[in-house]
Design an enzyme around this catalytic site. Structure first.
Site, mmCIF file in Angstrom:
data_model
loop_
_atom_site.group_PDB
_atom_site.id
_atom_site.type_symbol
_atom_site.label_atom_id
_atom_site.label_comp_id
_atom_site.label_asym_id
_atom_site.label_seq_id
_atom_site.Cartn_x
_atom_site.Cartn_y
_atom_site.Cartn_z
ATOM 1 N N TYR A 88 0.888 -1.229 -0.093
ATOM 2 C CA TYR A 88 -0.153 -0.011 0.098
ATOM 3 C C TYR A 88 0.794 1.352 -0.009
ATOM 4 C CZ TYR A 88 -3.247 3.777 1.276
ATOM 5 O OH TYR A 88 -4.049 4.825 1.114
ATOM 6 N N ARG A 132 2.062 8.214 12.902
ATOM 7 C CA ARG A 132 1.683 9.350 13.826
ATOM 8 C C ARG A 132 0.361 9.769 13.762
ATOM 9 N NH1 ARG A 132 3.220 14.274 10.412
ATOM 10 N NH2 ARG A 132 1.510 13.684 9.531
ATOM 11 N N ARG A 140 -10.228 5.482 8.968
ATOM 12 C CA ARG A 140 -9.267 5.146 8.164
ATOM 13 C C ARG A 140 -8.243 4.200 8.766
ATOM 14 N NH1 ARG A 140 -7.190 8.684 3.806
ATOM 15 N NH2 ARG A 140 -5.581 9.303 5.362
HETATM 16 C C1 D61 Z 1 11.920 12.745 -2.186
HETATM 17 C C2 D61 Z 1 11.249 13.840 -1.869
HETATM 18 C C3 D61 Z 1 10.031 13.686 -1.394
HETATM 19 C C4 D61 Z 1 9.143 12.416 -1.505
HETATM 20 C C5 D61 Z 1 9.991 11.245 -1.825
HETATM 21 C C6 D61 Z 1 11.314 11.692 -2.089
HETATM 22 C C7 D61 Z 1 9.333 10.254 -1.967
HETATM 23 C C8 D61 Z 1 7.902 10.164 -1.351
HETATM 24 C C9 D61 Z 1 7.149 11.316 -1.202
HETATM 25 C C10 D61 Z 1 7.742 12.382 -1.124
HETATM 26 C C11 D61 Z 1 5.855 11.260 -0.814
HETATM 27 C C12 D61 Z 1 5.489 11.141 0.638
HETATM 28 C C13 D61 Z 1 4.090 10.955 1.109
HETATM 29 C C14 D61 Z 1 4.185 11.114 2.540
HETATM 30 C C15 D61 Z 1 2.880 11.986 2.997
HETATM 31 N N1 D61 Z 1 1.778 11.132 2.367
HETATM 32 C C16 D61 Z 1 0.614 11.669 1.766
HETATM 33 O O1 D61 Z 1 0.710 12.730 1.331
HETATM 34 C C17 D61 Z 1 -0.469 10.396 1.818
HETATM 35 O O2 D61 Z 1 -0.997 10.687 0.290
HETATM 36 C C18 D61 Z 1 -0.355 9.918 -0.354
HETATM 37 C C19 D61 Z 1 -0.813 10.030 -1.745
HETATM 38 C C20 D61 Z 1 -0.540 11.268 -2.448
HETATM 39 C C21 D61 Z 1 1.034 11.726 -2.486
HETATM 40 C C22 D61 Z 1 0.889 13.350 -2.696
HETATM 41 C C23 D61 Z 1 2.404 13.626 -2.636
HETATM 42 C C24 D61 Z 1 3.129 14.020 -1.367
HETATM 43 C C25 D61 Z 1 4.233 14.652 -1.525
HETATM 44 C C26 D61 Z 1 4.944 14.814 -2.839
HETATM 45 C C27 D61 Z 1 4.401 14.665 -4.029
HETATM 46 C C28 D61 Z 1 2.911 14.009 -3.893
HETATM 47 C C29 D61 Z 1 4.806 15.018 -5.264
HETATM 48 C C30 D61 Z 1 6.185 15.450 -5.351
HETATM 49 C C31 D61 Z 1 6.741 15.879 -4.070
HETATM 50 C C32 D61 Z 1 6.355 15.340 -2.848
HETATM 51 C C33 D61 Z 1 -1.465 10.795 2.673
HETATM 52 O O3 D61 Z 1 -2.003 12.102 2.490
HETATM 53 C C34 D61 Z 1 -2.404 12.728 3.890
HETATM 54 C C35 D61 Z 1 -3.134 13.895 3.425
HETATM 55 O O4 D61 Z 1 -4.090 13.761 2.783
HETATM 56 O O5 D61 Z 1 -2.763 15.140 3.814
HETATM 57 C C36 D61 Z 1 -2.630 9.762 2.688
HETATM 58 O O6 D61 Z 1 -3.675 10.129 2.265
HETATM 59 O O7 D61 Z 1 -2.265 8.716 3.099
HETATM 60 MG MG MG Z 2 -4.743 9.056 0.840
#
Ligand code: D61
Ligand code: MG
Length: 456
Positions: free
Chosen positions: A167, A211, A224
């Site tokens: 996931y 967290r 969730r």
């Molecule tokens: C290097 C730098 C940034 C990185 C990386 C490597 C590898 C992965 C990520 C960022 C993504 C980290 C996600 C951690 C936070 N979790 C969420 O935002 C969850 O949603 C996930 C699906 C949407 C992803 C959106 C995203 C996040 C960060 C980014 C990116 C896209 C694109 C570019 C850079 C960074 C979490 O959402 C919480 C919410 O709704 O606020 C969930 O629903 O589980």
């Molecule tokens: Mg989500």
């Protein structure tokens, strides 16, 4: 007042908070193009931390990453909105990588800023369509694969650690892989390193899921649940049981079990960061990782996770943003947080203590082996030595000043200051006595503090 006292105790963090505040001022300056202006304004609202680190990147890559973020945030808003019926949600998630090309497409959902993002998604689409094709292809490919993964988990439970990894791969690992492909497409990095890029995402997503236990389980209209059953079922009948105070002991044991699992990904993340060439890309990738390691340290053994949100102090977050410049800083932070977490491990009562200690030791060893880290430790030692001798020197000076101000040891006479004013204390004399007392008390507190720090 208490906040001011706390800040005064950490003068180093104040400077960092000031610099980060200036950086976040800069992000309010929006591009002229109305679609891009909407995108950056929305990014600043939905993710201030990513908005600040994205500023590191050059213009072309920054736009691609900003739009990549908003496209996936749009997809995630559909996934997270628990009021959308499954039969409508699944096709929307699966088609998102196609509908994002259509400026007429609209799918109202989500709340607050997310709702506005969805209502005005045509701005994101318009900006996306103006990106260079090589960026569009990466973003569309990741959106397709994440949509498929999210759709699968609408009807699949996170019942094992393996499923948890799967996931987190779909919702965050793919972001790491996509970003790596954007860095290569921008000519800033030479290879993608899929496995490590995936671990970058898993480390961030697992930290979030750990967290946000209470926020997620209290979600309306339906909870969730992303904690893997294979783990929580060792500590409770139902995942909701951890909300109840009488289960706090087993809840914390389960929490520590999951933190220990997330630490599995740290070595890959350190290797991924050590392999980055472009400084701007490095800071963009490193800051969220150091924040995550700090958050895991704060969550470990913390009953507050089941009562409210455990958040990193703004001062500490600002310091990480401001001081994470190179690999030595990343090794330094990971080493310090691992050491801090080690001191929280209860080998008597925690069933996973030995695995936790092993994984923390592995992280410390990786850091210590790096020459960058050793050089940093050496300069820190020198700096601390210099600071403490400077502190003692200043303290000694203030003692001398106090001796003079209070006319002790005949200092005033020897310096030929007439003692005619016996009957009345002159205002200058009072001023010197007051200032000398203040400085002496203040510097003595600082000396005591640094003495206690050096002992701890
Ligand atoms: C290097 C730098 C940034 C990185 C990386 C490597 C590898 C992965 C990520 C960022 C993504 C980290 C996600 C951690 C936070 N979790 C969420 O935002 C969850 O949603 C996930 C699906 C949407 C992803 C959106 C995203 C996040 C960060 C980014 C990116 C896209 C694109 C570019 C850079 C960074 C979490 O959402 C919480 C919410 O709704 O606020 C969930 O629903 O589980
Ligand atoms: Mg989500």
């Amino acid at each position: 007042m208490e906040k001011m006292w706390l800040l005064l105790q950490r003068p180093d963090e104040m400077a960092c908070m000031w610099r980060v505040r200036m950086a976040s001022r800069r992000i309010t300056k929006l591009p002229k193009d109305p679609d891009l202006a909407f995108c950056y304004a929305m990014l600043n609202r939905v993710s201030r931390s990513f908005a600040i680190v994205i500023q590191q990147l050059g213009q072309e890559l920054r736009d691609a990453v900003c739009i990549f973020y908003l496209v996936l945030r749009g997809l995630d808003t559909v996934e997270d909105d628990m009021s959308i019926p499954v039969e409508r949600k699944i096709p929307t998630l699966l088609d998102f990588h196609k509908t994002m090309y259509d400026t007429e497409w609209k799918f109202p959902c989500g709340d607050k800023d997310y709702q506005e993002l969805m209502d005005k998604f045509h701005h994101v689409t318009a900006s996306f369509l103006r990106l260079h094709r090589r960026y569009q292809e990466v973003i569309a490919d990741v959106t397709r694969r994440m949509g498929e993964g999210m759709a699968k988990f609408i009807t699949t439970d996170v019942d094992s650690v393996q499923r948890w990894d799967e996931y987190c791969h779909y919702v965050a690992g793919l972001v790491g892989i996509g970003l790596s492909e954007l860095f290569v497409a921008a000519g800033l990095e030479s290879s993608v390193r899929q496995e490590q890029a995936n671990s970058m995402g898993l480390f961030l997503q697992k930290t979030n899921i750990i967290r946000d236990y209470l926020e997620d389980i209290c979600e309306q209209p339906a909870p969730r649940m992303f904690w893997p059953k294979e783990v929580w079922s060792c500590y409770a009948e139902q995942l909701e049981d951890f909300k109840d105070d009488k289960h706090i002991d087993s809840a914390v044991k389960c929490l520590n079990h999951l933190v220990t699992d997330a630490l599995r990904h740290a070595p890959d993340c350190l290797e991924y960061l050590a392999g980055l060439k472009a400084r701007a890309v490095f800071r963009f990738c490193a800051i969220p990782q150091v924040m995550a390691m700090g958050t895991l340290m704060l969550c470990y053994g913390e009953p507050q996770v089941f009562k409210g949100v455990v958040k990193m102090r703004r001062g500490m977050a600002a310091k990480i943003m401001d001081k994470t410049l190179g690999m030595a800083d990343v090794y330094g932070s990971f080493y310090d947080f691992a050491t801090w977490m080690t001191s929280k491990v209860d080998t008597e009562r925690d069933p996973n203590a030995h695995v936790t200690l092993k994984r923390l030791k592995d992280i410390q060893d990786i850091c210590m082996q790096s020459s960058a880290f050793q050089a940093r430790q050496r300069s820190l030692m020198l700096q601390m030595k210099a600071e403490s001798s400077a502190t003692w020197a200043v303290w000694f000076l203030f003692i001398l000043y106090a001796v003079f101000a209070f006319g002790l040891l005949g200092t005033q006479e020897t310096m030929g200051i007439p003692v005619a004013f016996e009957e009345g204390t002159s205002s200058t004399e009072l001023y010197h006595k007051a200032l000398a007392s203040l400085l002496l008390v203040g510097s003595t507190l600082v000396v005591l503090q640094s003495f206690i720090d050096s002992k701890s």
